[in-house]
Motif scaffolding. Structure first.
Motif, PDB file in Angstrom:
ATOM      1  N   GLY A  24       0.829  -1.193   0.000  1.00 45.58           N
ATOM      2  CA  GLY A  24       0.000   0.000   0.000  1.00 45.58           C
ATOM      3  C   GLY A  24       0.865   1.244   0.000  1.00 45.58           C
ATOM      4  N   THR A  25       0.427   2.252   0.719  1.00 43.66           N
ATOM      5  CA  THR A  25       1.129   3.533   0.755  1.00 43.66           C
ATOM      6  C   THR A  25       1.728   3.761   2.132  1.00 43.66           C
ATOM      7  N   ASP A  26       2.978   4.197   2.161  1.00 50.18           N
ATOM      8  CA  ASP A  26       3.623   4.528   3.424  1.00 50.18           C
ATOM      9  C   ASP A  26       2.937   5.742   4.021  1.00 50.18           C
ATOM     10  N   LEU A  31       4.807   7.380  -0.242  1.00 42.68           N
ATOM     11  CA  LEU A  31       5.360   6.588  -1.344  1.00 42.68           C
ATOM     12  C   LEU A  31       4.768   5.185  -1.325  1.00 42.68           C
ATOM     13  N   PRO A  32       4.706   4.533  -2.502  1.00 45.76           N
ATOM     14  CA  PRO A  32       4.117   3.195  -2.545  1.00 45.76           C
ATOM     15  C   PRO A  32       5.030   2.153  -1.903  1.00 45.76           C
ATOM     16  N   ARG A  33       4.411   1.162  -1.291  1.00 47.78           N
ATOM     17  CA  ARG A  33       5.123  -0.001  -0.761  1.00 47.78           C
ATOM     18  C   ARG A  33       4.711  -1.200  -1.589  1.00 47.78           C
TER      19      ARG A  33
END
Length: 176
Positions: A24-26, A31-33
């Motif tokens: 998902g998103t940090d 930023l994307p994970r």
């Protein structure tokens, strides 16, 4: 009697639950994970242990408070004494221990530490000369990563930290 049984059952459930990376998103950086699949682990092992020693310097009066009853005192000689003892004796002692045991150690280093504490830094580095250096900001109190100033200021801070570590140690940090 109920609490130990509950704790045991909870621990058993947690050990059986699958471990998953956070996708998902940090929540901090936005930023994307994404998952990093591992098809096989070295030697079939699935656990890695890394020992990291935090080599830190704080602004005077800004370090951790070991005695909450002393925090209102100015100057806080007790906590300053504890912090300085940790720097002068704790860091070299830890380096000696890891050297004697032959256990690898990584150093999370504040960029200001080698210049602020040159003798302690030289002694510690002599004990663990091959320990990887991980950048850990400029210091831990008065010059932190400027999270509220945006990515450009953060990149400049990180670059400054890496450059200072390299200039004072001769080694470019391999991580943050």
């Amino acid at each position: 009697m109920r609490k130990p049984i509950f704790a045991f059952l909870l621990a058993a459930i947690l050990t059986l639950a699958p471990v998953a990376a956070q996708s998902g998103t940090d929540w901090i950086t936005g930023l994307p994970r994404q998952d990093i699949p591992v098809s096989s682990w070295p030697g079939g092992k699935k656990v890695a242990v890394a020992f990291v020693l935090y080599v830190e310097v704080w602004g005077h009066g800004h370090g951790p408070n070991f005695r909450p009853d002393m925090t209102g005192r100015t100057p806080d000689l007790v906590d300053e004494g504890f912090r300085q003892y940790a720097i002068n004796f704790g860091l070299p002692r830890t380096g000696r221990l890891f050297k004697e045991m032959g256990v690898p150690l990584s150093l999370a280093l504040n960029a200001e530490f080698p210049e602020a504490q040159p003798e302690t830094w030289k002694a510690l580095r002599a004990l663990v000369p091959t320990a990887p250096i991980i950048a850990h900001g400029l210091n831990n109190s008065t010059d932190l990563l400027p999270l509220s100033e945006g990515p450009a200021a953060q990149r400049a801070y990180i670059r400054k930290t890496l450059d200072m570590i390299e200039a004072s140690t001769g080694v470019r940090s391999i991580g943050w």
